[in-house]
Each structure stands twice: as structure tokens, then as C-alpha cells.
Design an enzyme around this catalytic site. Structure first.
Site, PDB file in Angstrom:
ATOM      1  N   GLY A  13      31.122  38.629  47.720  1.00 13.27           N
ATOM      2  CA  GLY A  13      31.212  37.463  46.924  1.00 13.27           C
ATOM      3  C   GLY A  13      29.742  36.715  47.454  1.00 13.27           C
ATOM      4  O   GLY A  13      29.491  35.553  47.064  1.00 13.27           O
ATOM      5  N   GLU A  71      32.249  43.519  52.055  1.00 21.31           N
ATOM      6  CA  GLU A  71      32.266  44.203  50.659  1.00 21.31           C
ATOM      7  C   GLU A  71      31.256  43.403  49.666  1.00 21.31           C
ATOM      8  O   GLU A  71      31.604  43.131  48.458  1.00 21.31           O
ATOM      9  CB  GLU A  71      33.619  44.089  49.897  1.00 21.31           C
ATOM     10  CG  GLU A  71      34.824  44.716  50.690  1.00 21.31           C
ATOM     11  CD  GLU A  71      36.159  44.482  50.045  1.00 21.31           C
ATOM     12  OE1 GLU A  71      36.136  43.767  49.247  1.00 21.31           O
ATOM     13  OE2 GLU A  71      37.252  45.196  50.588  1.00 21.31           O
ATOM     14  N   PRO A  72      30.021  43.542  50.002  1.00 23.43           N
ATOM     15  CA  PRO A  72      28.904  42.898  49.196  1.00 23.43           C
ATOM     16  C   PRO A  72      28.639  43.740  47.930  1.00 23.43           C
ATOM     17  O   PRO A  72      28.474  44.925  47.791  1.00 23.43           O
ATOM     18  CB  PRO A  72      27.889  42.564  50.027  1.00 23.43           C
ATOM     19  CG  PRO A  72      27.813  43.735  50.785  1.00 23.43           C
ATOM     20  CD  PRO A  72      29.506  44.067  50.910  1.00 23.43           C
ATOM     21  N   GLY A  73      28.590  43.181  46.771  1.00 23.99           N
ATOM     22  CA  GLY A  73      28.208  43.571  45.548  1.00 23.99           C
ATOM     23  C   GLY A  73      26.790  43.082  45.158  1.00 23.99           C
ATOM     24  O   GLY A  73      25.722  43.720  45.199  1.00 23.99           O
ATOM     25  N   ARG A  74      27.006  41.953  44.378  1.00 20.37           N
ATOM     26  CA  ARG A  74      25.930  41.235  43.919  1.00 20.37           C
ATOM     27  C   ARG A  74      24.643  41.262  44.856  1.00 20.37           C
ATOM     28  O   ARG A  74      23.533  41.291  44.513  1.00 20.37           O
ATOM     29  CB  ARG A  74      26.461  39.853  43.416  1.00 20.37           C
ATOM     30  CG  ARG A  74      25.288  39.095  42.568  1.00 20.37           C
ATOM     31  CD  ARG A  74      25.976  37.614  42.332  1.00 20.37           C
ATOM     32  NE  ARG A  74      27.315  37.654  42.002  1.00 20.37           N
ATOM     33  CZ  ARG A  74      27.760  37.845  40.456  1.00 20.37           C
ATOM     34  NH1 ARG A  74      26.669  37.774  39.734  1.00 20.37           N
ATOM     35  NH2 ARG A  74      29.026  37.791  40.398  1.00 20.37           N
ATOM     36  N   ARG A 131      26.405  38.945  30.638  1.00 20.49           N
ATOM     37  CA  ARG A 131      26.567  37.675  31.416  1.00 20.49           C
ATOM     38  C   ARG A 131      26.308  36.495  30.978  1.00 20.49           C
ATOM     39  O   ARG A 131      27.315  35.412  31.177  1.00 20.49           O
ATOM     40  CB  ARG A 131      25.898  37.827  32.865  1.00 20.49           C
ATOM     41  CG  ARG A 131      26.261  39.110  33.572  1.00 20.49           C
ATOM     42  CD  ARG A 131      25.587  39.315  35.040  1.00 20.49           C
ATOM     43  NE  ARG A 131      26.234  38.248  35.730  1.00 20.49           N
ATOM     44  CZ  ARG A 131      25.748  37.167  36.073  1.00 20.49           C
ATOM     45  NH1 ARG A 131      24.497  36.707  35.760  1.00 20.49           N
ATOM     46  NH2 ARG A 131      26.346  36.167  36.929  1.00 20.49           N
ATOM     47  N   CYS A 176      25.549  41.032  15.905  1.00 20.58           N
ATOM     48  CA  CYS A 176      26.015  40.155  14.797  1.00 20.58           C
ATOM     49  C   CYS A 176      27.383  39.186  15.627  1.00 20.58           C
ATOM     50  O   CYS A 176      28.522  39.505  15.306  1.00 20.58           O
ATOM     51  CB  CYS A 176      26.695  40.851  13.625  1.00 20.58           C
ATOM     52  SG  CYS A 176      25.598  41.711  13.034  1.00 20.58           S
ATOM     53  N   GLU A 177      26.803  38.194  16.311  1.00 18.61           N
ATOM     54  CA  GLU A 177      28.108  37.602  17.327  1.00 18.61           C
ATOM     55  C   GLU A 177      27.077  36.398  17.658  1.00 18.61           C
ATOM     56  O   GLU A 177      25.911  36.516  18.019  1.00 18.61           O
ATOM     57  CB  GLU A 177      28.151  38.139  18.396  1.00 18.61           C
ATOM     58  CG  GLU A 177      29.272  39.205  18.701  1.00 18.61           C
ATOM     59  CD  GLU A 177      30.661  39.041  18.173  1.00 18.61           C
ATOM     60  OE1 GLU A 177      31.049  37.865  18.233  1.00 18.61           O
ATOM     61  OE2 GLU A 177      31.459  39.946  17.725  1.00 18.61           O
ATOM     62  N   TYR A 183      26.215  43.762  37.682  1.00 18.71           N
ATOM     63  CA  TYR A 183      27.185  43.433  36.733  1.00 18.71           C
ATOM     64  C   TYR A 183      26.326  43.189  35.525  1.00 18.71           C
ATOM     65  O   TYR A 183      26.511  42.436  34.609  1.00 18.71           O
ATOM     66  CB  TYR A 183      27.954  42.018  36.728  1.00 18.71           C
ATOM     67  CG  TYR A 183      28.731  42.045  38.353  1.00 18.71           C
ATOM     68  CD1 TYR A 183      30.058  42.745  38.272  1.00 18.71           C
ATOM     69  CD2 TYR A 183      28.093  41.440  39.319  1.00 18.71           C
ATOM     70  CE1 TYR A 183      30.415  42.764  39.598  1.00 18.71           C
ATOM     71  CE2 TYR A 183      28.934  41.446  40.586  1.00 18.71           C
ATOM     72  CZ  TYR A 183      30.112  42.066  40.755  1.00 18.71           C
ATOM     73  OH  TYR A 183      30.694  42.202  41.891  1.00 18.71           O
TER      74      TYR A 183
HETATM   75  C1  LIG Z   1      33.924  42.399  43.159  1.00 18.86           C
HETATM   76  C2  LIG Z   1      34.451  42.584  44.329  1.00 18.86           C
HETATM   77  C3  LIG Z   1      33.744  42.470  45.345  1.00 18.86           C
HETATM   78  C4  LIG Z   1      32.168  42.105  45.304  1.00 18.86           C
HETATM   79  O1  LIG Z   1      31.817  40.814  44.854  1.00 18.86           O
HETATM   80  P1  LIG Z   1      30.272  40.332  44.814  1.00 18.86           P
HETATM   81  O2  LIG Z   1      30.453  39.015  44.286  1.00 18.86           O
HETATM   82  O3  LIG Z   1      29.656  41.233  43.817  1.00 18.86           O
HETATM   83  O4  LIG Z   1      29.771  40.485  46.217  1.00 18.86           O
HETATM   84  C5  LIG Z   1      34.121  42.868  46.608  1.00 18.86           C
HETATM   85  N1  LIG Z   1      35.609  42.896  46.947  1.00 18.86           N
HETATM   86  C6  LIG Z   1      36.262  43.007  45.839  1.00 18.86           C
HETATM   87  C7  LIG Z   1      37.741  43.349  46.383  1.00 18.86           C
HETATM   88  C8  LIG Z   1      36.039  42.769  44.546  1.00 18.86           C
HETATM   89  O5  LIG Z   1      36.588  42.900  43.582  1.00 18.86           O
END
Ligand SMILES: *Cc1c(COP(=O)(O)O)cnc(C)c1O
Length: 439
Positions: free
Chosen positions: A258, A293-296, A332, A361-362, A390
Site C-alpha cells: 500500500g 507486500e509492496p506492489g505499486r 486507471r 468507443c467509450e 496496475y
Molecule cells: C494488492 C495487494 C498488495 C499491494 O498493494 P500496493 O498498493 O500495490 O502496494 C499487497 N498485499 C495484498 C494482499 C494485496 O492485495
């Protein structure tokens, strides 16, 4: 507006990405050492371009902030699941957080071992749970009692003990830019409500084929500092306390992902120091190994979507810039009303206020409305910034559009890491003539 030049390091769009690996040199936007027009010439547009150096830099920044506590960074694969991006992160020492069997297969294909994998998500199927146990994942994050019982049954059938973690919903209010990226509030589908955790722990104690190794949470996305964690961590720690008191062999404390990135002018970068100070203190208090658990955060700023201007159009008193990228490539803005900085790849004199729209076409197919932009013409290249997370993973084939090529840049080298889809790719699964059957 006259001589307003957007390709100027003072301009807001670029300040958003000042340490993103993308910068102008002699009036041409480069990804690290490679000019974007060179990539467009080689592979066409639209194209996703990722900077390997930026991913490395973000990973190091985060792991350095947690250097003095035992921790593992599990990259959330759904943010960017390209095999080469996963491989890059694996080489840096990351594990992964997955939310499907497909992501598990991607992780294994990219060379991760089962122990590098944390499996999250509210709707795991029997097949996915079987695959996770087969792979020997580190943790399966449990999100409901019903799911717990399925995990127990699958593990019993396989005569193994499933390593599980309970995802606690701490029920805190989180300020996120869009309601669809909140997950840790009361009334969300995610996690076990904190008041129900004790009861679930008792159920776990009675099940012979699951072992509670961790407790975790994930509050949602675009968290800019430790504030939401200040409220949520004590609730997670309380749950950990209860679990330990009833004899569960807890080893891991998972604080989810997050961490935010700046998208808009005026957005500030996540305060990693503040976040780490609060999370480290909690981890030390428990003595557990911390999972992140970083993604973004790791990938968003490493990517741009490179697109060509197809047309300029003036209608009903408005200016439109029509690009060859559309919502099928980057959804997004349509899905979250998200902002992406837009910049011209080559310096252009003059500015316009226009809607930047795709060919689909939206009416939801737009990247920006009433945006001040360089006065671009057909054939000019633009980038949609902060498009490493994403973005490609949410791309679709809507309007029978092949998904874009993905290119990784590392220093002065670049390589295709995902080929542009072809028409054959689009129709491969479809059948004609039909092989009719009767039941
Ligand atoms: C999507 C998700 C993340 C990553 O979230 P980011 O906002 O991209 O850091 C981490 N843990 C879980 C369980 C998720 O579903």
C-alpha cells in the site's frame, strides 16, 4: 501561454517523476540511457517502457529502511507481473505476494521458490490451494473461516500441514484517493474482522492440517506515511498476542503493501522513514520476522506508456488529442479516475488545454480532461507517466486491440520483455467451425 514549454525540468509533470529514471536530454525524453523515440522506432507504439534502475533503487530504498529488523519484501505480483520484472526483483532478493494460481505459475516460472511466496486473496479455489501446497508456499493468508476449512480439507487429502496466516481486518479508516483501493476498513470483503479473530484462532487450534505461522493485514493502497498504521498496528499486535498466548507457532507479522507513489503535481513521495520507524518498532516488540507486500511502490514510477498522437481534433469548443493508446492499454483513469502525468517526448513550443483521449468507443476512454499540455501535433510522441503498476496487468483486448509491447531499459540497453500481441493471439482461443456436442 505563449512560450510555455512543458519539457522543462521545472514543469510539474516532470517533477512528479524527478527520480524515475526518465529525463530529458537535449530536448528528448530518455529512459535511463535510451531515447524513447529510438524505442518507438524499433517497436512501434503504444509501448510500455520500464526502467530497471528505478525498480532497483526503490527496492534498495525500502530494504535499507528495514535493514535492522529481520524482514522479507514480497512484491505484489498483480502490480506488474512481467516475467522479466519478476526476475529482476528476485535477483534483488524479493519474494512475491500472489493472489491467484496464474500468479503462482508466473512466480515459479520467474525462478522463485515456494518459500518466496505468500498467497493472498479472498477467493482461492481448491485448485489454487492445491497448487500452493504443491509448490510449498511460505504462507497462505486466510480470509474467512469457510476458506480455512477448505485449506484444512485440501491439506488433509494431501497429508500435509498447510502453513497459514490470518489476515486481520483492523477496521481502521484509511484516506486513499479512491474508494476502490481501500481494504482495511469495516465492511470491506477483505480479512477477518478483528473481533472475530479469537474465535477463528480456536478453530485453527482444532484443525490438524493447518498451522498458524503468521498474522497480517493489508490496509489498501496509496498510503503515504505511518498514520493509518499507527491505528492499525496495535490491533494487529493484539491479535498476535492472543495467538501466541494460545500456543500458535507464530513467526511472521505481515503488514501488507500500500505504500504510495506521487502521480499528480503536488503529491508527495511516501514518507518511508516515518513508515519504517513505526513498523520496525512493532516488529521489534513482537520479535517476529516482518513481511512487507509492496506492489505499486516498487514499480509504478519505473514505467511509462509511450504513445503517438494520431489526431488533433477541435469539437464543441474543445481541443482533443487522440492517441494510439486507449483504455484497453491503461484503464486507471477510467476505473479509478486516476491521474497520470502526460508529457511530450520531444520539446514542443506552446501549450494547449485539451482532453487526451484514446481511440476506443467509450466515453470513459480518456487519459486526461482539460489538461494543460504541450501543443503537440499528429505524429508526436507522448508519455503517460507513472505507468509501471496496475497498468499493463490491467490491459485488455477490448475493441480487439492487441496488448502493447513491453520494453525494459537497463542503462544504455533495451530489450523486449513482452511482445506486442498479434491478431493471431487475439483469436487463438476461438473456434470456427464449431465442434457441437450434446450432453
Ligand atoms: C494488492 C495487494 C498488495 C499491494 O498493494 P500496493 O498498493 O500495490 O502496494 C499487497 N498485499 C495484498 C494482499 C494485496 O492485495
Amino acid at each position: 501561454m505563449g512560450t510555455f514549454v512543458l519539457n522543462d525540468m521545472e514543469s510539474s509533470a516532470e517533477n512528479v517523476q524527478h527520480d524515475s529514471g526518465f529525463a530529458w536530454r537535449n530536448g528528448v525524453l530518455h529512459a535511463e540511457g535510451v531515447s524513447l523515440p529510438a524505442i518507438a522506432a524499433a517497436y512501434g507504439t503504444p509501448a510500455y517502457v520500464y526502467s530497471a534502475g528505478t525498480v532497483r533503487e526503490r527496492f534498495r530504498r525500502l530494504s535499507d529502511a528495514f535493514a535492522d529488523v529481520p524482514h522479507h519484501i514480497h512484491f505484489a505480483v498483480k502490480a506488474n507481473s512481467n516475467l522479466s520484472v519478476l526476475t529482476l526483483l528476485r535477483e534483488l532478493g524479493a519474494g512475491v505476494d500472489i493472489v491467484s494460481g496464474g500468479e503462482l505459475q508466473r512466480a515459479l516460472t520467474a525462478g522463485f521458490s515456494g518459500d518466496d511466496v505468500v498467497f493472498s486473496g479472498v477467493g482461492k479455489t481448491v485448485g489454487e490451494i492445491e497448487a500452493a501446497l504443491e509448490a510449498g508456499v511460505r504462507l497462505i493468508n486466510v480470509e474467512s473461516e469457510a476458506e480455512l476449512l477448505v485449506i484444512e480439507a485440501v491439506a488433509a487429502r494431501r497429508q500435509v500441514v498447510a502453513p497459514i496466516a490470518v489476515r486481520v481486518n483492523p477496521e481502521v479508516t484509511v484516506e486513499t484517493p479512491h474508494a476502490y483501493i481501500k481494504t482495511g476498513e469495516k465492511g470491506q470483503k477483505f480479512g477477518i474482522p478483528r473481533d472475530d479473530v479469537s474465535r477463528l484462532l480456536d478453530v485453527i487450534s482444532d484443525l490438524p492440517h493447518v498451522e498458524l505461522r503468521g498474522l497480517g493485514m493489508h490496509l489498501g493502497s496509496q498510503i503515504g506515511n505511518a498514520d493509518p498504521l499507527r491505528d492499525a498496528l496495535p490491533r494487529l499486535l493484539a491479535a498476535i498476542e492472543v495467538a501466541r498466548a494460545s500456543g500458535h507457532p507464530v513467526q511472521f507479522m505481515d503488514v501488507g503493501g500500500g505504500l504510495s507513489v506521487p502521480y499528480e503535481p503536488g503529491d508527495v513521495a511516501a514518507d518511508i522513514a516515518d513508515y519504517a520507524t513505526v513498523v520496525r518498532a512493532a516488529a521489534r516488540e513482537t520479535g517476529l520476522t516482518l513481511l512487507l507486500e509492496p506492489g505499486r511502490y516498487l514499480v509504478a514510477e519505473s514505467g511509462v506508456l509511450l504513445t503517438e498522437v494520431l489526431y488533433r481534433k477541435h469539437a464543441a469548443g474543445k481541443d482533443f488529442v487522440v492517441t494510439d493508446a486507449g483504455m484497453s492499454d491503461l484503464i486507471r483513469p477510467a476505473l479509478y479516475q486516476a491521474y497520470h502525468g502526460i508529457a511530450a517526448v520531444r520539446e514542443v513550443q506552446g501549450a494547449i488545454t485539451a482532453d487526451v483521449v484514446g481511440p476506443i468507443c467509450e466515453s470513459g476512454d480518456f487519459f486526461a480532461k482539460n489538461r494543460v499540455l504541450p501543443d503537440v501535433s499528429a505524429g508526436d510522441l507522448l508519455v503517460l507517466q507513472t505507468a509501471g503498476a496496475y497498468a499493463f496487468t490491467m490491459a485488455s483486448n477490448y475493441n480487439s486491440r492487441p496488448r502493447p509491447v513491453e520494453v525494459l531499459v537497463d542503462g544504455d540497453r533495451f530489450a523486449v520483455v513482452g511482445a506486442r500481441e498479434t491478431f493471431d493471439d487475439l483469436v487463438r482461443r476461438e473456434r470456427t467451425p464449431l465442434e457441437w456436442r450434446t450432453a
